[in-house]
Design an enzyme around this catalytic site. Structure first.
Site, PDB file in Angstrom:
ATOM      1  N   SER A 109       0.115 -10.347  -3.600  1.00 38.08           N
ATOM      2  CA  SER A 109       1.191 -10.897  -2.770  1.00 38.08           C
ATOM      3  C   SER A 109       1.586 -12.264  -3.308  1.00 38.08           C
ATOM      4  O   SER A 109       0.795 -12.934  -3.979  1.00 38.08           O
ATOM      5  CB  SER A 109       0.693 -11.065  -1.334  1.00 38.08           C
ATOM      6  OG  SER A 109       1.580 -11.848  -0.577  1.00 38.08           O
ATOM      7  N   TYR A 143      -5.784 -13.388   4.764  1.00 38.55           N
ATOM      8  CA  TYR A 143      -4.909 -12.640   3.849  1.00 38.55           C
ATOM      9  C   TYR A 143      -4.674 -13.448   2.574  1.00 38.55           C
ATOM     10  O   TYR A 143      -4.841 -12.932   1.463  1.00 38.55           O
ATOM     11  CB  TYR A 143      -3.587 -12.359   4.560  1.00 38.55           C
ATOM     12  CG  TYR A 143      -2.604 -11.507   3.781  1.00 38.55           C
ATOM     13  CD1 TYR A 143      -2.736 -10.123   3.751  1.00 38.55           C
ATOM     14  CD2 TYR A 143      -1.524 -12.073   3.113  1.00 38.55           C
ATOM     15  CE1 TYR A 143      -1.823  -9.332   3.060  1.00 38.55           C
ATOM     16  CE2 TYR A 143      -0.607 -11.302   2.423  1.00 38.55           C
ATOM     17  CZ  TYR A 143      -0.760  -9.920   2.395  1.00 38.55           C
ATOM     18  OH  TYR A 143       0.151  -9.145   1.717  1.00 38.55           O
TER      19      TYR A 143
HETATM   20  P1  NAI Z   1       1.995  -0.231   4.488  1.00 35.77           P
HETATM   21  O1  NAI Z   1       1.314  -0.428   5.793  1.00 35.77           O
HETATM   22  O2  NAI Z   1       3.307   0.450   4.507  1.00 35.77           O
HETATM   23  O3  NAI Z   1       0.997   0.533   3.494  1.00 35.77           O
HETATM   24  C1  NAI Z   1      -0.354   0.164   3.377  1.00 35.77           C
HETATM   25  C2  NAI Z   1      -1.234   1.416   3.440  1.00 35.77           C
HETATM   26  O4  NAI Z   1      -2.607   1.023   3.291  1.00 35.77           O
HETATM   27  C3  NAI Z   1      -1.111   2.172   4.749  1.00 35.77           C
HETATM   28  O5  NAI Z   1      -0.683   3.502   4.544  1.00 35.77           O
HETATM   29  C4  NAI Z   1      -2.519   2.127   5.319  1.00 35.77           C
HETATM   30  O6  NAI Z   1      -2.896   3.287   6.043  1.00 35.77           O
HETATM   31  C5  NAI Z   1      -3.366   1.934   4.081  1.00 35.77           C
HETATM   32  N1  NAI Z   1      -4.705   1.417   4.407  1.00 35.77           N
HETATM   33  C6  NAI Z   1      -5.018   0.405   5.243  1.00 35.77           C
HETATM   34  N2  NAI Z   1      -6.349   0.281   5.346  1.00 35.77           N
HETATM   35  C7  NAI Z   1      -6.897   1.228   4.554  1.00 35.77           C
HETATM   36  C8  NAI Z   1      -8.230   1.588   4.260  1.00 35.77           C
HETATM   37  N3  NAI Z   1      -9.291   0.956   4.783  1.00 35.77           N
HETATM   38  N4  NAI Z   1      -8.438   2.637   3.414  1.00 35.77           N
HETATM   39  C9  NAI Z   1      -7.382   3.317   2.900  1.00 35.77           C
HETATM   40  N5  NAI Z   1      -6.104   2.999   3.140  1.00 35.77           N
HETATM   41  C10 NAI Z   1      -5.853   1.953   3.970  1.00 35.77           C
HETATM   42  O7  NAI Z   1       2.117  -1.679   3.849  1.00 35.77           O
HETATM   43  P2  NAI Z   1       2.734  -2.216   2.471  1.00 35.77           P
HETATM   44  O8  NAI Z   1       3.548  -3.381   2.814  1.00 35.77           O
HETATM   45  O9  NAI Z   1       3.311  -1.144   1.685  1.00 35.77           O
HETATM   46  O10 NAI Z   1       1.431  -2.785   1.780  1.00 35.77           O
HETATM   47  C11 NAI Z   1       1.077  -2.468   0.454  1.00 35.77           C
HETATM   48  C12 NAI Z   1       0.520  -3.721  -0.218  1.00 35.77           C
HETATM   49  O11 NAI Z   1       1.567  -4.656  -0.399  1.00 35.77           O
HETATM   50  C13 NAI Z   1      -0.556  -4.424   0.578  1.00 35.77           C
HETATM   51  O12 NAI Z   1      -1.624  -4.776  -0.280  1.00 35.77           O
HETATM   52  C14 NAI Z   1       0.134  -5.660   1.095  1.00 35.77           C
HETATM   53  O13 NAI Z   1      -0.750  -6.710   1.312  1.00 35.77           O
HETATM   54  C15 NAI Z   1       1.092  -5.941  -0.040  1.00 35.77           C
HETATM   55  N6  NAI Z   1       2.223  -6.792   0.294  1.00 35.77           N
HETATM   56  C16 NAI Z   1       3.081  -6.424   1.302  1.00 35.77           C
HETATM   57  C17 NAI Z   1       4.167  -7.224   1.583  1.00 35.77           C
HETATM   58  C18 NAI Z   1       5.154  -6.842   2.631  1.00 35.77           C
HETATM   59  O14 NAI Z   1       6.067  -7.622   2.891  1.00 35.77           O
HETATM   60  N7  NAI Z   1       5.050  -5.686   3.262  1.00 35.77           N
HETATM   61  C19 NAI Z   1       4.437  -8.472   0.834  1.00 35.77           C
HETATM   62  C20 NAI Z   1       3.470  -8.747  -0.198  1.00 35.77           C
HETATM   63  C21 NAI Z   1       2.417  -7.928  -0.449  1.00 35.77           C
END
Ligand code: NAI
Length: 340
Positions: free
Chosen positions: A151, A164
């Site tokens: 991030s 985070y």
């Molecule tokens: P999202 O919530 O759409 O996808 C994240 C996925 O990780 C979910 O499907 C969830 O079920 C899964 N997950 C959570 N805990 C888990 C576990 N213990 N075992 C297996 N799967 C697990 O969120 P997003 O935004 O697509 O996140 C993806 C990455 O992007 C993350 O690492 C987040 O920190 C990073 N990120 C997101 C930003 C945003 O604005 N959404 C900005 C910068 C980074």
């Protein structure tokens, strides 16, 4: 890594958001894709979406329900990929993540365990489980690569999302080490550092494991609605996946997803200056921070139709009916009410 076709990808958190976008992109590039996530219903939906997007046969997409913070479960998933696709992944992308906002001084052990468990520990688990297998199978024979979704928060402190930011800073550092370490084997590493993604992370609190529910932050349907409205303005996950693909092809260690690299360069310079200033006495540091903020504000446009001399509005508006996220739990009456 330049050739993806016929190779194997293992992507974590790929039932949703950024991970799903990556699964679509690398599936379309001809890879067999294993998607690992903790939510079965989301995995089932994601498989259909990936096949519809890339047109691959169902046998080229393997869905694995796994809590990636659990090393035994993660190892079993790695074994399953090898058994199904005939080898370890050539491309490991660790993207699973959760977020939770609130004053760092209100955080509980459970807040740290949940956020750092998913954002940092799962990345360590995957690297330790997969990298030796990847080296043994592919070093000097064929291309292989590791990537992680971190991030923009990795580069700055976050008193409103301390666990985070700490996890993401550690992930970045780890990936710089792997980028160096993998070179002799003919491989590389990239850490993707987005600012805002149009994903489902605003709902993460709904899926917080039962034993980690005790939070020091104020979390409600309203705060989640506010957070969702912020993420709705973020980058499209498939577009982000394409940007990551280019970064892997050109072996960038850090991938900053912006069409104008100068934007990120400016942001990084500002963050680095803030860290440099931590060495200064408080009065001097605060004066410099105020000057830097005044300079930065010059670049913000006034609100549409508003008075152009009025101070610009920072932050995101709270949608009607929503509550502002990032506050402490209401019964923690020792929290300073003047904090942002
Ligand atoms: P999202 O919530 O759409 O996808 C994240 C996925 O990780 C979910 O499907 C969830 O079920 C899964 N997950 C959570 N805990 C888990 C576990 N213990 N075992 C297996 N799967 C697990 O969120 P997003 O935004 O697509 O996140 C993806 C990455 O992007 C993350 O690492 C987040 O920190 C990073 N990120 C997101 C930003 C945003 O604005 N959404 C900005 C910068 C980074």
């Amino acid at each position: 890594m330049k050739n993806f076709s016929g190779k194997i990808a293992f992507i974590t958190g790929a039932a949703s958001g950024a991970g799903l976008g990556q699964a679509k992109v690398f599936s379309k590039a001809g890879m067999k894709v294993a998607i690992a996530d903790v939510r079965q219903d989301a995995l089932d939906k994601a498989v259909g979406e990936i096949i519809a997007y890339s047109g691959v046969p169902a046998s080229d997409v393997l869905a694995l329900k796994v809590d990636l913070t659990n090393r035994a479960e993660y190892t079993a998933a790695a074994d399953k990929v090898e058994a199904t696709f005939g080898g370890p992944p050539h491309l490991l992308i660790q993207t699973a993540g959760v977020n939770s906002f609130g004053p760092i001084e209100a955080s509980t052990f459970e807040d740290f365990d949940w956020v750092m468990g998913v954002c940092l520990d799962h990345v360590v688990n995957g690297l330790l489980i997969f990298v030796p297998r990847m080296i043994k199978a592919y070093a000097h024979k064929t291309e292989f690569y590791v990537a992680t979704t971190s991030s923009m928060g990795a580069f700055m402190s976050g008193s409103g999302c301390g666990p985070y930011s700490a996890a993401k800073a550690a992930v970045n550092n780890l990936m710089y080490s792997y980028a160096e370490a993998l070179q002799p084997y003919g491989a590389g590493a990239t850490v993707l550092c987005p600012g805002n993604i149009n994903s489902n992370i605003g709902n993460a609190e709904k899926f917080r494991p039962e034993h980690l529910k005790n939070t020091g932050y104020h979390v409600s349907e309203g705060t989640m609605a506010h957070l969702r409205s912020v993420h709705a303005t973020g980058i499209d996950p498939v577009e982000l996946g394409e940007i990551l693909k280019e970064a892997i092809e050109s072996e960038r260690v850090i991938c900053l997803p912006d069409h104008n690299p100068e934007n990120w360069a400016n942001q990084l310079r500002g963050n680095n200056a803030t860290i440099e200033d931590y060495t200064l006495p408080r009065a001097e540091r605060e004066a410099k921070a105020a000057a830097r903020m005044a300079e930065m504000m010059k670049n913000f446009a006034p609100p549409a139709g508003g008075d152009k001399d009025a101070p610009p509005v920072m932050g995101w508006a709270v949608p009607e009916g929503a509550e502002k996220f990032g506050q402490g739990r209401k019964d923690l009456d020792w929290l300073d009410p003047s904090r942002k």
